[in-house]
Design a protein around this motif. Sequence first.
Motif, PDB file in Angstrom:
ATOM      1  N   SER A   1      26.319  22.701 -72.199  1.00 53.42           N
ATOM      2  CA  SER A   1      26.154  24.141 -72.019  1.00 53.42           C
ATOM      3  C   SER A   1      27.115  24.846 -72.956  1.00 53.42           C
ATOM      4  CB  SER A   1      26.433  24.544 -70.567  1.00 53.42           C
ATOM      5  OG  SER A   1      27.778  24.252 -70.229  1.00 53.42           O
TER       6      SER A   1
ATOM      7  N   VAL B   1      27.776  28.219 -76.010  1.00 51.84           N
ATOM      8  CA  VAL B   1      27.321  29.250 -76.938  1.00 51.84           C
ATOM      9  C   VAL B   1      27.268  28.679 -78.352  1.00 51.84           C
ATOM     10  CG1 VAL B   1      27.846  31.506 -77.944  1.00 51.84           C
ATOM     11  CG2 VAL B   1      28.343  31.076 -75.534  1.00 51.84           C
TER      12      VAL B   1
ATOM     13  N   LYS C   1      26.786  30.188 -82.121  1.00 50.95           N
ATOM     14  CA  LYS C   1      26.706  31.376 -82.974  1.00 50.95           C
ATOM     15  C   LYS C   1      26.173  30.935 -84.334  1.00 50.95           C
ATOM     16  CE  LYS C   1      30.474  33.676 -80.652  1.00 50.95           C
ATOM     17  NZ  LYS C   1      31.783  34.280 -80.749  1.00 50.95           N
TER      18      LYS C   1
ATOM     19  N   SER D   1      22.012  24.165 -71.076  1.00 51.23           N
ATOM     20  CA  SER D   1      21.952  25.617 -70.922  1.00 51.23           C
ATOM     21  C   SER D   1      22.757  26.215 -72.074  1.00 51.23           C
ATOM     22  CB  SER D   1      22.546  26.042 -69.575  1.00 51.23           C
ATOM     23  OG  SER D   1      22.495  27.447 -69.452  1.00 51.23           O
TER      24      SER D   1
ATOM     25  N   ASN E   1      23.325  29.504 -74.952  1.00 46.23           N
ATOM     26  CA  ASN E   1      23.138  30.868 -75.434  1.00 46.23           C
ATOM     27  C   ASN E   1      23.256  30.842 -76.953  1.00 46.23           C
ATOM     28  OD1 ASN E   1      23.056  31.931 -72.796  1.00 46.23           O
ATOM     29  ND2 ASN E   1      25.269  32.020 -72.736  1.00 46.23           N
TER      30      ASN E   1
ATOM     31  N   GLU F   1      23.535  33.227 -80.422  1.00 48.96           N
ATOM     32  CA  GLU F   1      23.774  34.539 -81.024  1.00 48.96           C
ATOM     33  C   GLU F   1      23.413  34.423 -82.499  1.00 48.96           C
ATOM     34  OE1 GLU F   1      27.784  35.789 -80.244  1.00 48.96           O
ATOM     35  OE2 GLU F   1      27.573  35.421 -78.095  1.00 48.96           O
TER      36      GLU F   1
ATOM     37  N   LEU G   1      17.425  28.218 -72.501  1.00 48.83           N
ATOM     38  CA  LEU G   1      17.886  28.827 -73.741  1.00 48.83           C
ATOM     39  C   LEU G   1      17.847  30.339 -73.594  1.00 48.83           C
ATOM     40  CD1 LEU G   1      18.553  28.391 -76.860  1.00 48.83           C
ATOM     41  CD2 LEU G   1      16.126  28.919 -77.196  1.00 48.83           C
ATOM     42  N   SER G   2      18.932  30.987 -73.972  1.00 49.79           N
ATOM     43  CA  SER G   2      18.983  32.454 -74.017  1.00 49.79           C
ATOM     44  C   SER G   2      19.344  32.864 -75.431  1.00 49.79           C
ATOM     45  CB  SER G   2      20.048  32.997 -73.057  1.00 49.79           C
ATOM     46  OG  SER G   2      19.712  32.689 -71.730  1.00 49.79           O
ATOM     47  N   VAL G   3      18.558  33.780 -75.996  1.00 52.64           N
ATOM     48  CA  VAL G   3      18.837  34.317 -77.322  1.00 52.64           C
ATOM     49  C   VAL G   3      19.439  35.692 -77.107  1.00 52.64           C
ATOM     50  CG1 VAL G   3      17.897  34.893 -79.579  1.00 52.64           C
ATOM     51  CG2 VAL G   3      16.893  33.016 -78.259  1.00 52.64           C
ATOM     52  N   LEU G   4      20.706  35.862 -77.520  1.00 49.77           N
ATOM     53  CA  LEU G   4      21.464  37.043 -77.136  1.00 49.77           C
ATOM     54  C   LEU G   4      21.535  38.150 -78.177  1.00 49.77           C
ATOM     55  CD1 LEU G   4      24.487  35.200 -75.484  1.00 49.77           C
ATOM     56  CD2 LEU G   4      22.424  36.063 -74.382  1.00 49.77           C
ATOM     57  N   SER G   5      21.060  37.908 -79.393  1.00 48.66           N
ATOM     58  CA  SER G   5      21.181  38.963 -80.395  1.00 48.66           C
ATOM     59  C   SER G   5      19.904  39.095 -81.200  1.00 48.66           C
ATOM     60  CB  SER G   5      22.356  38.686 -81.332  1.00 48.66           C
ATOM     61  OG  SER G   5      22.099  37.534 -82.102  1.00 48.66           O
TER      62      SER G   5
ATOM     63  N   ASP H   1      14.936  32.777 -72.289  1.00 50.23           N
ATOM     64  CA  ASP H   1      15.231  34.184 -72.065  1.00 50.23           C
ATOM     65  C   ASP H   1      15.477  34.791 -73.441  1.00 50.23           C
ATOM     66  OD1 ASP H   1      15.913  36.668 -71.031  1.00 50.23           O
ATOM     67  OD2 ASP H   1      17.998  36.093 -70.677  1.00 50.23           O
TER      68      ASP H   1
END
Length: 182
Positions: free
Chosen positions: A96, A98, A100, A116, A118, A120, A137-141, A157
């Motif tokens: 899990s 982030v 970038k 899990s 994220n 950016e 998976l979360s795409v934050l930007s 997400d």
Amino acid sequence: MDTDKLFGELADLGVCSSGRRLWGRSDKDVDMIIKVWKRWPEYLMEHSTPALEIVRRYFSSEPDLKKLEDNCIFLDRQVNIELGSEESVFVMGNSSGVIKIRDWATVKLYCFNDISINIECGFHSYVSVECYDRSILSVLSDKGTCTVYAYDDSSIDAPCDPVRVIRKKLSRGQVFNGEEIY
């Protein structure tokens, strides 16, 4: 690490004839395993759950896990990295964190098992992601372009505009089953 035994167990799950020939004429070391891993992600697509258990048995020490990490393979790790243009990045097991992506970078990301992550995206970056199993998976930007291919029970997400999610069905048993497909 007994790489012959590791390969034998992984091969028993199913490896194509080309993979067996390559292994037969190559150095049987961790570097070779990493090279094969990164060049043929289809193997994990086909055998992600049983292969994970085998890989965990052999890559359990911190030096081994660090060697994988140095090659952009994250197995059961807390991930907090920044990537430039990378050939391919694998996140698997219970990892899990982030990721970038730098401005203008191009990255191919493979997500397996119960990860899990994220993401950016940097300015004008291009990211292609394949998510399998129960990965989240979360795409934050919305600075870059991100295309996500979602398989199995993966959850995506992606509230950002330039993120495209393509849900696909995966038929296992079509590759790496011991026979070549022509």
